[in-house]
Motif scaffolding. Structure first.
Motif, PDB file in Angstrom:
ATOM      1  N   UNK A  80      -0.369  -1.793  42.268  1.00 24.93           N
ATOM      2  CA  UNK A  80       0.753  -1.777  43.204  1.00 24.93           C
ATOM      3  C   UNK A  80       0.424  -0.964  44.457  1.00 24.93           C
ATOM      4  N   UNK A  81      -0.355   0.105  44.304  1.00 25.32           N
ATOM      5  CA  UNK A  81      -0.728   0.931  45.457  1.00 25.32           C
ATOM      6  C   UNK A  81      -1.542   0.125  46.460  1.00 25.32           C
ATOM      7  N   UNK A  82      -2.572  -0.557  45.970  1.00 32.29           N
ATOM      8  CA  UNK A  82      -3.365  -1.392  46.873  1.00 32.29           C
ATOM      9  C   UNK A  82      -2.537  -2.554  47.406  1.00 32.29           C
ATOM     10  N   UNK A 167      -9.167  -4.864  46.656  1.00 33.75           N
ATOM     11  CA  UNK A 167      -8.991  -3.916  45.556  1.00 33.75           C
ATOM     12  C   UNK A 167      -7.830  -4.342  44.646  1.00 33.75           C
ATOM     13  N   UNK A 168      -6.803  -4.939  45.231  1.00 33.77           N
ATOM     14  CA  UNK A 168      -5.683  -5.431  44.438  1.00 33.77           C
ATOM     15  C   UNK A 168      -6.134  -6.554  43.508  1.00 33.77           C
ATOM     16  N   UNK A 169      -7.015  -7.423  44.013  1.00 28.84           N
ATOM     17  CA  UNK A 169      -7.539  -8.522  43.193  1.00 28.84           C
ATOM     18  C   UNK A 169      -8.366  -7.973  42.028  1.00 28.84           C
ATOM     19  N   UNK A 170      -9.205  -6.968  42.313  1.00 31.63           N
ATOM     20  CA  UNK A 170     -10.008  -6.357  41.255  1.00 31.63           C
ATOM     21  C   UNK A 170      -9.099  -5.757  40.180  1.00 31.63           C
ATOM     22  N   UNK A 171      -8.054  -5.035  40.617  1.00 31.85           N
ATOM     23  CA  UNK A 171      -7.116  -4.434  39.665  1.00 31.85           C
ATOM     24  C   UNK A 171      -6.391  -5.507  38.856  1.00 31.85           C
ATOM     25  N   UNK A 185       2.996  -9.367  37.922  1.00 32.28           N
ATOM     26  CA  UNK A 185       3.716  -9.603  39.182  1.00 32.28           C
ATOM     27  C   UNK A 185       5.004  -8.790  39.226  1.00 32.28           C
ATOM     28  N   UNK A 186       5.740  -8.734  38.097  1.00 33.02           N
ATOM     29  CA  UNK A 186       7.015  -8.017  38.077  1.00 33.02           C
ATOM     30  C   UNK A 186       6.806  -6.522  38.284  1.00 33.02           C
ATOM     31  N   UNK A 187       5.854  -5.937  37.562  1.00 33.59           N
ATOM     32  CA  UNK A 187       5.577  -4.513  37.749  1.00 33.59           C
ATOM     33  C   UNK A 187       5.119  -4.232  39.179  1.00 33.59           C
ATOM     34  N   UNK A 188       4.396  -5.166  39.759  1.00 40.02           N
ATOM     35  CA  UNK A 188       3.955  -4.993  41.142  1.00 40.02           C
ATOM     36  C   UNK A 188       5.148  -4.867  42.078  1.00 40.02           C
ATOM     37  N   UNK A 190       8.291  -4.123  41.229  1.00 44.89           N
ATOM     38  CA  UNK A 190       9.088  -2.936  40.862  1.00 44.89           C
ATOM     39  C   UNK A 190       8.480  -1.675  41.474  1.00 44.89           C
ATOM     40  N   UNK A 191       7.166  -1.539  41.375  1.00 49.01           N
ATOM     41  CA  UNK A 191       6.503  -0.328  41.863  1.00 49.01           C
ATOM     42  C   UNK A 191       6.342  -0.316  43.382  1.00 49.01           C
ATOM     43  N   UNK A 192       6.315  -1.493  44.003  1.00 49.87           N
ATOM     44  CA  UNK A 192       6.186  -1.560  45.459  1.00 49.87           C
ATOM     45  C   UNK A 192       7.511  -1.342  46.176  1.00 49.87           C
ATOM     46  N   UNK A 193       8.611  -1.579  45.473  1.00 50.50           N
ATOM     47  CA  UNK A 193       9.918  -1.509  46.132  1.00 50.50           C
ATOM     48  C   UNK A 193      10.267  -0.107  46.636  1.00 50.50           C
ATOM     49  N   UNK A 194      10.129   0.975  45.834  1.00 49.38           N
ATOM     50  CA  UNK A 194      10.497   2.308  46.351  1.00 49.38           C
ATOM     51  C   UNK A 194       9.695   2.750  47.574  1.00 49.38           C
TER      52      UNK A 194
END
Length: 310
Positions: A80-82, A167-171, A185-188, A190-194
């Motif tokens: 999610x960070x990348x 880097x997102x693809x590697x992760x 995809x869902x966790x991505x 959820x974690x990107x929203x804040x």
């Protein structure tokens, strides 16, 4: 859309889905540029993440919330960070740089992903893929032309987006070994929203009715594009469908020049073509390597299962 594509001959379905994805992603960039005319790109990213999560929630609820259970939360955070860096960067680039140039740079994502796999995952590659990497980065230099074309914040954001997406693809590849695609995809989202909300707050405004329609277009085309891409790669190898991705390049150029008056020159066409050819060749070599690995595994199983008298 599924009904129409399913009526096509089997060998045409994967290219058809890839073309659907190309049209959707080109339209997505048009909607992003349109939304960015009255809203900051960072705010558009927040609404994109919010709408994406809302679109996914019915699927998650239908499959059961237990599907989101994970023992690899840290890996989801890294992905999610990348992903959030890549999304902010590409939306800013689309809003502030010629779309054709951003698209050409976007084609370098598989090149950066291959380089990251070599450097950080210890992946072994032969000289053919290394040569393709060099050719691909030469194509990027043709597009960017350091010293001749100003390195604007928009172009810099496009380059940052390509690296972050790699880097997102590697992760995502690492997560896909144990996690479902829906969970990833869902966790991505959820974690990107804040963080996307925090970065959007300085530019906050409630969207008007017209802006809501444009933002809905962002969410809808993103969903169609993702779905089309997944289905295309599920039906055929990357080497069979990647050449059709040049349709997206043509559509992005058309939208940028006709819709928004973007400048474009022959170097952008040439560099984009060089990068795409290098990407297709790398995908071809990866497919060859994967087939060889499968053949080796099958041979080993046959040898193990053979009788001692054989």
């Amino acid at each position: 859309m599924d009904f129409l594509v399913s009526r096509l001959p089997a060998h045409m379905r994967a290219p058809a889905w890839m073309i659907v994805a190309c049209v959707a992603f080109a339209a997505l960039w048009g909607f992003v540029r349109l939304a960015s005319e009255t809203m900051h790109a960072f705010l558009v990213v927040f609404y994109r993440n919010l709408l994406g999560l809302l679109i996914l929630l019915p699927s998650v609820a239908a499959g059961g919330w237990a599907a989101l259970a994970t023992s690899r939360f840290g890996a989801h955070v890294r992905r999610a960070t990348s992903g959030v860096i890549a999304t902010f960067a590409v939306f800013y680039a689309v809003a502030n740089a010629p779309m054709a140039t951003v698209m050409a740079i976007n084609y370098t994502i598989p090149l950066f992903a291959t380089l990251a796999a070599i450097l950080f995952l210890g992946e072994r590659v032969r000289w053919r893929r290394i040569a393709a990497l060099v050719v691909g980065f030469i194509g990027m230099l043709i597009v960017v032309r350091p010293g001749h074309v100003p390195l604007t914040p928009g172009i810099g954001a496009a380059l940052l987006s390509a690296v972050a997406t790699a880097f997102s693809i590697i992760a995502m590849k690492q997560l896909s070994r144990t996690e479902s695609s829906l969970a990833i995809v869902t966790w991505s989202f959820v974690l990107m929203l804040p963080p996307s909300l925090l970065l959007a707050l300085p530019y906050w405004k409630w969207p008007s009715g017209h802006e809501l329609l444009v933002l809905a277009g962002v969410g809808l085309t993103a969903a169609i594009g993702q779905s089309g891409t997944v289905k295309a790669f599920a039906l055929a190898e990357a080497t069979a469908v990647l050449p059709y991705d040049f349709v997206r390049f043509g559509l992005v150029i058309l939208i940028g020049t006709v819709g928004f008056g973007d400048p474009v020159d022959g170097f952008t066409y040439l560099g984009g073509a060089v990068i795409l050819c290098a990407t297709i060749y790398i995908a071809h070599r990866e497919a060859v390597a994967a087939r060889s690995a499968r053949a080796g595994t099958a041979s080993a199983r046959l040898s193990a299962g053979a009788s001692p008298e054989a």
